[in-house]
Design a protein around this motif. Structure first.
Motif, PDB file in Angstrom:
ATOM      1  N   ALA A  58       0.822  -1.215   0.000  1.00 26.51           N
ATOM      2  CA  ALA A  58       0.000   0.000   0.000  1.00 26.51           C
ATOM      3  C   ALA A  58       0.860   1.270   0.000  1.00 26.51           C
ATOM      4  N   LYS A  59       0.265   2.326  -0.569  1.00 23.57           N
ATOM      5  CA  LYS A  59       0.902   3.641  -0.608  1.00 23.57           C
ATOM      6  C   LYS A  59       0.192   4.554   0.385  1.00 23.57           C
ATOM      7  N   PRO A  60       0.869   5.054   1.412  1.00 21.54           N
ATOM      8  CA  PRO A  60       0.180   5.843   2.437  1.00 21.54           C
ATOM      9  C   PRO A  60      -0.235   7.220   1.942  1.00 21.54           C
ATOM     10  N   ALA A  61      -1.285   7.768   2.543  1.00 21.15           N
ATOM     11  CA  ALA A  61      -1.740   9.114   2.199  1.00 21.15           C
ATOM     12  C   ALA A  61      -0.715  10.161   2.608  1.00 21.15           C
ATOM     13  N   SER A  62      -0.005   9.904   3.703  1.00 22.42           N
ATOM     14  CA  SER A  62       1.070  10.797   4.167  1.00 22.42           C
ATOM     15  C   SER A  62       2.380  10.033   4.062  1.00 22.42           C
ATOM     16  N   PRO A  63       3.017  10.075   2.899  1.00 26.11           N
ATOM     17  CA  PRO A  63       4.193   9.227   2.677  1.00 26.11           C
ATOM     18  C   PRO A  63       5.428   9.719   3.425  1.00 26.11           C
ATOM     19  N   HIS A  64       6.377   8.808   3.579  1.00 22.06           N
ATOM     20  CA  HIS A  64       7.689   9.170   4.089  1.00 22.06           C
ATOM     21  C   HIS A  64       8.390  10.055   3.055  1.00 22.06           C
ATOM     22  N   PRO A  65       9.415  10.804   3.462  1.00 18.74           N
ATOM     23  CA  PRO A  65      10.169  11.587   2.473  1.00 18.74           C
ATOM     24  C   PRO A  65      10.686  10.706   1.334  1.00 18.74           C
ATOM     25  N   PHE A  66      11.102   9.500   1.687  1.00 21.46           N
ATOM     26  CA  PHE A  66      11.535   8.525   0.681  1.00 21.46           C
ATOM     27  C   PHE A  66      10.625   7.306   0.816  1.00 21.46           C
ATOM     28  N   GLU A  67       9.562   7.270   0.027  1.00 17.44           N
ATOM     29  CA  GLU A  67       8.566   6.200   0.141  1.00 17.44           C
ATOM     30  C   GLU A  67       8.945   5.046  -0.786  1.00 17.44           C
ATOM     31  N   PHE A  68      10.136   4.495  -0.543  1.00 19.30           N
ATOM     32  CA  PHE A  68      10.581   3.334  -1.294  1.00 19.30           C
ATOM     33  C   PHE A  68      11.433   2.482  -0.386  1.00 19.30           C
ATOM     34  N   CYS A  69      11.544   1.216  -0.730  1.00 24.18           N
ATOM     35  CA  CYS A  69      12.365   0.292   0.039  1.00 24.18           C
ATOM     36  C   CYS A  69      13.581  -0.098  -0.799  1.00 24.18           C
ATOM     37  N   GLU A  70      14.414  -0.904  -0.212  1.00 21.03           N
ATOM     38  CA  GLU A  70      15.617  -1.360  -0.927  1.00 21.03           C
ATOM     39  C   GLU A  70      15.264  -2.033  -2.240  1.00 21.03           C
ATOM     40  N   ASN A  71      14.308  -2.967  -2.216  1.00 22.95           N
ATOM     41  CA  ASN A  71      13.982  -3.683  -3.443  1.00 22.95           C
ATOM     42  C   ASN A  71      13.248  -2.802  -4.446  1.00 22.95           C
ATOM     43  N   GLY A  72      12.396  -1.898  -3.951  1.00 20.22           N
ATOM     44  CA  GLY A  72      11.742  -0.975  -4.862  1.00 20.22           C
ATOM     45  C   GLY A  72      12.730  -0.062  -5.540  1.00 20.22           C
ATOM     46  N   ALA A  73      13.737   0.389  -4.795  1.00 26.72           N
ATOM     47  CA  ALA A  73      14.773   1.229  -5.387  1.00 26.72           C
ATOM     48  C   ALA A  73      15.593   0.443  -6.404  1.00 26.72           C
ATOM     49  N   LYS A  74      15.855  -0.834  -6.109  1.00 28.35           N
ATOM     50  CA  LYS A  74      16.573  -1.666  -7.086  1.00 28.35           C
ATOM     51  C   LYS A  74      15.771  -1.805  -8.371  1.00 28.35           C
ATOM     52  N   ALA A  75      14.436  -1.983  -8.229  1.00 32.26           N
ATOM     53  CA  ALA A  75      13.600  -2.095  -9.417  1.00 32.26           C
ATOM     54  C   ALA A  75      13.652  -0.822 -10.248  1.00 32.26           C
ATOM     55  N   THR A  76      13.693   0.317  -9.583  1.00 29.85           N
ATOM     56  CA  THR A  76      13.757   1.592 -10.294  1.00 29.85           C
ATOM     57  C   THR A  76      15.098   1.763 -10.994  1.00 29.85           C
ATOM     58  N   THR A  77      16.189   1.511 -10.281  1.00 26.78           N
ATOM     59  CA  THR A  77      17.510   1.653 -10.918  1.00 26.78           C
ATOM     60  C   THR A  77      17.666   0.652 -12.057  1.00 26.78           C
ATOM     61  N   TRP A  78      17.090  -0.539 -11.900  1.00 27.16           N
ATOM     62  CA  TRP A  78      17.164  -1.579 -12.937  1.00 27.16           C
ATOM     63  C   TRP A  78      16.506  -1.092 -14.232  1.00 27.16           C
ATOM     64  N   GLU A  79      15.388  -0.372 -14.090  1.00 25.40           N
ATOM     65  CA  GLU A  79      14.679   0.115 -15.282  1.00 25.40           C
ATOM     66  C   GLU A  79      15.293   1.393 -15.826  1.00 25.40           C
ATOM     67  N   LEU A  80      15.922   2.200 -14.967  1.00 19.32           N
ATOM     68  CA  LEU A  80      16.529   3.454 -15.406  1.00 19.32           C
ATOM     69  C   LEU A  80      17.943   3.274 -15.933  1.00 19.32           C
ATOM     70  N   THR A  81      18.387   2.048 -16.070  1.00 12.60           N
ATOM     71  CA  THR A  81      19.744   1.774 -16.520  1.00 12.60           C
ATOM     72  C   THR A  81      20.110   2.559 -17.781  1.00 12.60           C
ATOM     73  N   SER A  82      21.371   2.900 -17.907  1.00 11.56           N
ATOM     74  CA  SER A  82      21.852   3.582 -19.111  1.00 11.56           C
ATOM     75  C   SER A  82      22.223   2.601 -20.219  1.00 11.56           C
ATOM     76  N   ARG A  83      22.191   1.294 -19.926  1.00 10.12           N
ATOM     77  CA  ARG A  83      22.559   0.306 -20.942  1.00 10.12           C
ATOM     78  C   ARG A  83      21.382   0.056 -21.893  1.00 10.12           C
ATOM     79  N   ARG A  84      21.705  -0.301 -23.148  1.00 13.94           N
ATOM     80  CA  ARG A  84      20.689  -0.516 -24.165  1.00 13.94           C
ATOM     81  C   ARG A  84      20.978  -1.804 -24.949  1.00 13.94           C
ATOM     82  N   ALA A  85      19.926  -2.589 -25.150  1.00 18.60           N
ATOM     83  CA  ALA A  85      20.013  -3.782 -26.000  1.00 18.60           C
ATOM     84  C   ALA A  85      19.473  -3.385 -27.372  1.00 18.60           C
ATOM     85  N   THR A  86      20.343  -2.849 -28.199  1.00 22.88           N
ATOM     86  CA  THR A  86      19.985  -2.312 -29.511  1.00 22.88           C
ATOM     87  C   THR A  86      20.008  -3.415 -30.569  1.00 22.88           C
ATOM     88  N   PRO A  87      19.546  -3.125 -31.788  1.00 20.50           N
ATOM     89  CA  PRO A  87      19.693  -4.116 -32.862  1.00 20.50           C
ATOM     90  C   PRO A  87      21.142  -4.548 -33.073  1.00 20.50           C
TER      91      PRO A  87
END
Length: 773
Positions: A58-87
């Motif tokens: 759940a996402k609280p109505a009054s979130p923490h300043p950083f409303e993410f956990c270790e694994n959630g942050a890993k998921a974000t960095t994993w998707e924001l990667t600068s690497r590309r699988a191009t043709p």
């Protein structure tokens, strides 16, 4: 990416704390794009920000300043990667070569950038124009019978995409809409309606502030939903007893330091201080939950019988039971008749331990019972979940503040996509309303679940697979059998952000379609779009991407679904695919029209702080069951489960590390279990090691002990002593999936019984580990 040397040593720290902070910094350094990560993480799970692509907590109505956990942050960095699988990447590597890569390295290659077609002559993916891909897919689908086509959805697609996808499938004529919940919480979706008339949990985030007891069954909070540690910590600091039932000792159920609290972090660094979470920790046998719950119920009913005989106030809430339930007397008699020796044998817990836990439960006014796949992924999972409801009903702990049942879902919208029609079961979808809304006759036959779909592929009945996200062949049981049959499919289509193993098993015609991620700005005709998801507490949240897409050639998931539908289906004035793509608010209007009771004023409430809850009758003690009341189950599980176990057989429990999310492997460091540099670990009880003559560090093979004419065997596992109950062992998912027969699933829900797989362990020449190098 080179792996580190194998290192195994006990982890002494808490969940969260400095270990979590260091892990996040390592993820940022590993994945690049540090500026984007630091800019975007503060917007994760915030109003007008983006919903985490990881767990569904759940996402609280009054979130923490950083409303993410270790694994959630890993998921974000994993998707924001600068690497590309191009043709160009695919020009350098054949599909056959890539199949030898491990799960981590495939996704580590980066974001997909262009649509790709598999070229059989060169054994490579080659770039293809979007228009050509859609045209070819449509032509293929028009040549196939709808009852041979699988429309799979992972739990990550938005409500808008999921609604469009199920409509496309049904307009095409297929009800084969399996999804990732078939592999985890389908057991919940079967059990809860039978007991209380709703398919989801009744607990809201605010209930944690009012509860005075929490029961936890088979749910590893620290790895699978770390943001839940915050309300658990607050409850623990209020001296709320947290009673844990779990085969393995998990650090996230024992101790926690809030990494967002400087005082706690300093105290942990200086004095090693932390918050103790559990007040009791019961390590039961794999599959022993039903017996343990029966023991708790027996202790409660026995205490009630004694209290009433002595003229004291009752322990059981008889007024609630009389007004709101059915079947209590039959259940109570079965509990009274159950011998403690049988309960102890099956659960692995003592009568004293169970009576102690029951005493705490009896003295609590409002109790939350949370559970995960440790309950659902067993052959008797449906019955076990219903028994847990029985326990709550005994004291009226459904439909009041601070109490209720809480199935903790995994993927971020796996619950929500079911809400808007992703299901193989036609009775769960308002087909008459869809028929009227879109002027067509929907198919009304029951489709294939995930297990059924796998069997259909093996048997040659399935001819095409459309995958909306996910890593299907890696996630399913009986992996090797499914993979051998997979190339016989005529058409395979995958919508994805990154490369995974399922993409490397092309059908005769195969397309890989890269999509915009949830963190990215989704530009459409009416401007940047927002999407929505449903969390584990049945609250709906808006999500808005914040970074420009990884490639200008990416399309959004709604756009891809719409283009597939337009290329496949006859033109109709009743579905404005282009209008929906241009403005997702129109999709939400359509969802509201189909499900008015759940999505009233959908667009208006999209970014309501804390989300808006779907109305659930059980929260108000309105029971949508045939009897109109909550139903007590009289079980058969404990007695029928007493089957002699062959000599040398252990019950294998599959696990996730804190460096993975489902089939996505972020790295090779399972910090909480002290494992670094490998995932080929077999955790064993020292007594079982001595009994079978295995030494720490020895390499062994596992063989499934279920006899069905198929030999399932994997090798290369390193024996490691761990706090596992005798008669049990544990190893990682998805590596162990090839050991699980399709037939080994929960009765009534067909969820793979991955938490109790009977296996032999041997020293014979170990075959190569599946899917690893």
């Amino acid at each position: 990416m080179p792996q580190k040397a194998v290192k195994i040593e006990p982890y002494k720290g808490p969940a969260g704390g400095w270990g979590s902070a260091q892990s996040l910094l390592s993820a940022v350094r590993r994945d690049g794009a540090a500026q984007d990560v630091m800019r975007l993480l503060p917007q994760q799970n915030k109003k007008d920000g983006f919903a985490c692509v990881s767990c569904a907590w759940a996402k609280p109505a009054s979130p923490h300043p950083f409303e993410f956990c270790e694994n959630g942050a890993k998921a974000t960095t994993w998707e924001l990667t600068s690497r590309r699988a191009t043709p160009e990447f695919f020009a350098r590597h054949t599909v056959s070569e890539l199949r030898l890569w491990n799960d981590h390295d495939l996704e580590y290659s980066g974001r997909l950038t262009q649509p790709l077609r598999y070229d059989r002559e060169t054994d490579r993916y080659v770039e293809v124009a979007w228009e050509e891909a859609f045209r070819a897919m449509g032509a293929e689908l028009r040549q196939l019978r709808p009852e041979t086509v699988i429309f799979y959805a992972s739990g990550r697609a938005s409500l808008e995409t999921s609604y469009m996808y199920q409509l496309f499938a049904r307009l095409y004529g297929s009800n084969h809409l399996p999804d990732s919940s078939n592999m985890c919480h389908e057991t919940t979706s079967v059990a809860l309606p039978q007991s209380i008339g709703v398919p989801v949990g009744t607990v809201l985030l605010e209930d944690f502030e009012h509860t005075d007891c929490i029961l936890s069954f088979g749910q590893n909070t620290g790895t699978n939903s770390p943001r839940m540690l915050h309300p658990l910590q607050k409850a623990a600091k209020r001296n709320v007893p947290i009673i844990v039932f779990n085969p393995l000792r998990e650090r996230g159920l024992e101790r926690f330091v809030n990494p967002q609290n400087p005082v706690e972090m300093a105290g942990n660094a200086i004095a090693g201080s932390d918050t103790r979470l559990d007040c009791q920790y019961h390590q039961l046998k794999a599959g022993g939950d039903g017996a343990a719950i029966m023991g708790l119920c027996k202790a409660v009913i026995s205490a009630d019988d004694k209290a009433r005989a002595a003229g004291r106030p009752p322990v059981v809430d008889h007024a609630f039971i009389a007004e709101h339930t059915q079947g209590f007397e039959s259940f109570a008699e079965s509990v009274r008749a159950m011998e403690w020796s049988l309960i102890e044998q099956r659960s692995g817990l003592s009568r004293t331990a169970l009576e102690g836990a029951a005493n705490v439960y009896c003295n609590a006014r409002a109790v939350i019972a949370k559970f995960g796949m440790g309950l659902t992924q067993h052959r008797d999972g449906v019955e076990t979940v219903r028994l847990l409801i029985n326990l709550l009903l005994l004291r009226g702990n459904i439909g009041k503040r601070g109490a209720g049942i809480l199935p903790v879902r995994g993927h971020s919208n796996v619950q929500g996509q079911r809400t808007v029609g992703i299901t193989e079961k036609p009775e769960l979808v308002p087909l008459d309303r869809l028929a009227e809304q879109y002027r067509f006759e929907p198919p009304r036959w029951e489709g294939w679940s995930t297990v059924d779909a796998c069997q259909a592929v093996i048997d040659g009945e399935a001819k095409a697979f459309i995958g909306l996200g996910g890593n299907f062949t890696r996630a399913v049981p009986d992996t090797e059998r499914v993979e051998r049959a997979w190339p016989e499919l005529r058409l395979t289509v995958h919508v994805a952000t990154k490369l995974n193993r399922s993409h490397l098993l092309p059908g005769e015609v195969c397309y890989l379609l890269p999509c915009i991620g949830r963190l990215e700005v989704d530009h459409q005709a009416s401007g940047p779009q927002a999407v929505s998801i449903e969390d584990s507490t049945a609250c709906i949240h808006g999500s808005r991407g914040k970074r420009e897409p990884a490639s200008p050639d990416l399309l959004s998931e709604p756009r891809i679904v719409a283009e597939m539908a337009k290329a496949t289906l006859p033109s109709t004035p009743h579905v404005d695919w282009d209008g929906w793509v241009g403005d997702y608010g129109r999709v939400r209007d359509a969802i509201e029209a189909t499900y008015p009771q759940h999505f009233e004023r959908f667009n208006e409430r999209l970014f309501q702080p804390g989300g808006f809850p779907r109305p659930l009758g059980a929260r108000e003690r309105k029971w949508a069951t045939p009897s109109g009341k909550a139903e007590f189950l009289t079980p058969k599980t404990v007695s029928k489960a007493q089957v002699a176990v062959p000599e040398g057989v252990l019950q294998l429990i599959t696990l996730r590390s804190n460096d993975q999310f489902n089939t996505t492997i972020y790295g090779y460091h399972d910090r909480f279990r002290g494992v670094q540099g490998t995932r080929m670990i077999l955790f064993m009880n020292r007594a079982d090691m001595r009994r079978q003559g295995f030494q720490e560090g020895e390499l062994v093979s596992l063989q499934c002990a279920i006899e069905d004419g198929v030999k399932r065997r994997l090798g290369g596992f390193r024996v490691t002593p761990y706090a596992v109950p005798e008669g049990c062992c544990a190893a990682y998912y998805p590596e162990c999936n090839p050991l699980i027969p399709l037939s080994h699933h929960a009765e009534g829900s067909k969820v793979p019984a991955a938490k109790s797989v009977p296996v032999f362990i041997d020293r014979q020449a170990a075959p190569r580990p599946f899917g690893a190098i």
